[in-house]
Scaffold this active site. Structure first.
Site, PDB file in Angstrom:
ATOM      1  N   ASP A 126       2.952  -4.405   7.894  1.00  0.00           N
ATOM      2  CA  ASP A 126       1.671  -3.718   7.731  1.00  0.00           C
ATOM      3  C   ASP A 126       0.585  -4.783   7.811  1.00  0.00           C
ATOM      4  O   ASP A 126       0.372  -5.548   6.879  1.00  0.00           O
ATOM      5  CB  ASP A 126       1.653  -3.000   6.381  1.00  0.00           C
ATOM      6  CG  ASP A 126       0.295  -2.409   6.020  1.00  0.00           C
ATOM      7  OD1 ASP A 126      -0.701  -2.672   6.727  1.00  0.00           O
ATOM      8  OD2 ASP A 126       0.217  -1.685   5.003  1.00  0.00           O
ATOM      9  N   HIS A 182       0.863  -1.178   0.000  1.00  0.00           N
ATOM     10  CA  HIS A 182       0.000   0.000   0.000  1.00  0.00           C
ATOM     11  C   HIS A 182       0.901   1.229   0.000  1.00  0.00           C
ATOM     12  O   HIS A 182       2.025   1.198   0.489  1.00  0.00           O
ATOM     13  CB  HIS A 182      -0.864  -0.040   1.265  1.00  0.00           C
ATOM     14  CG  HIS A 182      -1.937   0.987   1.342  1.00  0.00           C
ATOM     15  ND1 HIS A 182      -1.675   2.301   1.667  1.00  0.00           N
ATOM     16  CD2 HIS A 182      -3.287   0.897   1.179  1.00  0.00           C
ATOM     17  CE1 HIS A 182      -2.806   2.977   1.708  1.00  0.00           C
ATOM     18  NE2 HIS A 182      -3.794   2.152   1.399  1.00  0.00           N
ATOM     19  N   LYS A 239     -10.504  -1.631  10.005  1.00  0.00           N
ATOM     20  CA  LYS A 239     -10.394  -2.794   9.126  1.00  0.00           C
ATOM     21  C   LYS A 239     -10.784  -4.085   9.834  1.00  0.00           C
ATOM     22  O   LYS A 239     -10.854  -5.136   9.197  1.00  0.00           O
ATOM     23  CB  LYS A 239      -8.951  -2.947   8.631  1.00  0.00           C
ATOM     24  CG  LYS A 239      -8.351  -1.726   7.976  1.00  0.00           C
ATOM     25  CD  LYS A 239      -8.790  -1.533   6.552  1.00  0.00           C
ATOM     26  CE  LYS A 239      -7.926  -0.457   5.890  1.00  0.00           C
ATOM     27  NZ  LYS A 239      -8.320  -0.208   4.496  1.00  0.00           N
ATOM     28  N   CYS A 289      -4.812   2.451  -3.745  1.00  0.00           N
ATOM     29  CA  CYS A 289      -3.595   2.973  -3.107  1.00  0.00           C
ATOM     30  C   CYS A 289      -2.463   1.959  -3.189  1.00  0.00           C
ATOM     31  O   CYS A 289      -1.687   1.774  -2.243  1.00  0.00           O
ATOM     32  CB  CYS A 289      -3.860   3.368  -1.659  1.00  0.00           C
ATOM     33  SG  CYS A 289      -5.002   4.750  -1.476  1.00  0.00           S
ATOM     34  N   GLN A 295      -4.617  -5.485   6.519  1.00  0.00           N
ATOM     35  CA  GLN A 295      -5.536  -6.405   5.842  1.00  0.00           C
ATOM     36  C   GLN A 295      -5.514  -7.810   6.431  1.00  0.00           C
ATOM     37  O   GLN A 295      -6.281  -8.667   5.994  1.00  0.00           O
ATOM     38  CB  GLN A 295      -5.199  -6.476   4.350  1.00  0.00           C
ATOM     39  CG  GLN A 295      -5.388  -5.181   3.604  1.00  0.00           C
ATOM     40  CD  GLN A 295      -6.828  -4.718   3.597  1.00  0.00           C
ATOM     41  OE1 GLN A 295      -7.761  -5.519   3.691  1.00  0.00           O
ATOM     42  NE2 GLN A 295      -7.031  -3.408   3.470  1.00  0.00           N
TER      43      GLN A 295
END
Length: 483
Positions: free
Chosen positions: A275, A198, A301, A439, A278
């Site tokens: 990260d 991202h 999320k 993104c 997700q």
């Protein structure tokens, strides 16, 4: 479903899956007829007309009849109907059709428990934290710190002191870049990211490289969207200071082998930032098992509020890092000549905290754990497999990102349509997806694209909703414009 779980019964009820199935059947039948008569081509790229549907939708249980008997997923300890009743917004209608929310990679919907927690905080606990000697201040502080402890348990962190509250993943990554990075990275050093990232896990490192004179290196991906691990290992040198990778790609759904990435990075003497935006709603996460030095995620999320997220950092790293913002809460003593700072995590939480949002995040994580993260992963894996088969049956549809290990994200393009045309067409029948670059422009350009349509599934999505998506795409395929 766990006994005693609260469920929402809205005044309109939840959409009857039989009604969804009837709508899908109509669209599929129309598409099949048109496919049998290829000389009929619609002139409009996006107009779907008005599909017949009952004005009242009540969730009465799965009843799917699109292509033969209902397809069931057996052997799971989850009650999807009960889960759907927990989410008030799923009772909404869009353009006269029940909402089918498949934009879960952008944000997830909120269960009644989270909504009630936010309301309850403002009704009974609202005060600032760590600052007052009165009852409401104590209640607010307890709520805030209990949420921190919940996050630590959720991530498998050794201590709640390893958890820093932030606005979300983006702020967490920027915190690490501007605190640890400015303190630890020098000219000639190397930062490694991947094509899957991202923008929030690219831009802060570009900025840090520009500030320090470091070099940014990129791990390639293969045609299925997996990291090329041999190429990754060749990128590592004794000048590599950080490897920053996504746990799950937001654009393709690829699950990155974080443990293997971390092992190679640590052997080279580098730190690892993950990260996890997700991943947290789809997979069990244990930061110690992954061997991550930093792990970041966003509350919205994972069925929590917006404006709150968390950064896990190894305690020795957090101890060594300077503050990245100054103000209240993070100080121990201030004079005009010198300031001393609190210990982590307070050192990184300047200003008034997102207290209600933190409490809501704690409730969201408890909700996920009550369902069972292994159960969620299993259910979504089977739903993804089902959805993949249905979409691959659509003429002219191409899936982007076909790694064997994927989270429940389907990114695709269709012959004859721009992604920005498909999104509004699906919205006509109440289906919410994302169309654009997500993104994540570098990885889409790796596949020669500027945009895709992304359908991202969650625990409250059903096979009937997948069938409606597939039937609508079939209908679009029969009306493919000539350009």
């Amino acid at each position: 479903m766990t006994a005693g779980h609260s469920h929402y019964d809205g005044h309109r009820g939840l959409p009857d899956e039989a009604a969804l199935a009837r709508l899908a059947t109509e669209l599929y039948a129309e598409a099949s007829t048109a496919l049998a008569a290829p000389e009929h081509v619609a002139t409009s790229a996006v107009s779907l007309g008005t599909a017949a549907a009952s004005p009242d939708f009540y969730f009465v249980g799965p009843s799917l009849d699109v292509a033969g008997p209902p397809q069931r997923i057996d052997g799971l300890a989850l009650d999807t109907e009960a889960i759907r009743r927990d989410f008030p917004i799923l009772a909404e209608q869009v353009n006269g059709h029940p909402l089918v929310f498949l934009d879960n990679a952008a944000t997830t919907q909120k269960p009644r428990a989270v909504i009630d927690r936010l309301s309850g905080f403002y009704a009974h606990e609202n005060s600032n934290v760590h600052r007052g000697d009165h009852e409401l201040a104590n209640r607010a502080t307890q709520a805030y710190e209990e949420a921190r402890a919940t996050v630590a348990r959720f991530l498998g962190a050794p201590s709640a002191d390893d958890i820093v509250f932030v606005r979300g993943t983006t702020e967490a990554i920027n915190l690490v870049a501007q605190s640890w990075g400015r303190h630890s990275v020098r000219a000639g050093d190397e930062i490694v990211v991947s094509y899957l990232e991202h923008h929030a896990n690219i831009v802060p490192w570009q900025q840090l490289a520009a500030q320090t004179g470091a070099q940014l290196k990129v791990i390639p991906v293969d045609d299925s969207g997996q990291l090329v691990l041999d190429a990754y290992r060749e990128l590592l040198t004794d000048r590599t200071r950080l490897v920053a990778v996504s746990h799950v790609s937001n654009a393709l759904g690829t699950v990155v082998p974080v443990r293997e990435v971390a092992q190679a990075a640590h052997q080279a003497g580098a730190r690892v930032l993950v990260d996890g935006a997700q991943a947290v709603s789809h997979l069990p996460v244990d930061v110690q098992d992954l061997d991550a030095d930093f792990y970041a995620f966003s509350g919205h999320k994972v069925f929590g509020p917006t404006g709150i997220g968390a950064l896990y950092g190894r305690s020795d790293l957090l101890d060594s890092m300077p503050p990245w913002q100054g103000g209240g809460s993070m100080i121990r003593n201030v004079t005009f000549e010198h300031t001393t700072y609190q210990q982590p995590p307070a050192k990184f939480e300047a200003g008034t905290a997102a207290i209600a949002q933190a409490a809501g995040l704690g409730t969201a994580l408890e909700y996920v754990d009550q369902l069972g993260r292994a159960n969620i992963a299993r259910y979504e894996r089977d739903l993804l497999e089902y959805a993949t088969g249905r979409l691959l049956d659509v003429p002219g549809l191409r899936l982007i990102g076909t790694a064997p290990d994927k989270a429940a994200i389907l990114s695709f393009v269709m012959d004859g349509y721009r992604p920005q045309e498909i999104g509004p067409a699906l919205n006509d029948v109440g289906i919410a997806v994302r169309a654009g670059h997500h993104c994540a422009q570098p990885v889409l350009r790796r596949f020669g694209l500027e945009a895709t349509v992304r359908a991202a599934l969650a625990i409250y999505n059903s096979q009937a909703e997948v069938d409606l998506l597939a039937a609508t795409l079939h209908r679009l395929a029969t009306r493919r414009p000539q350009r």
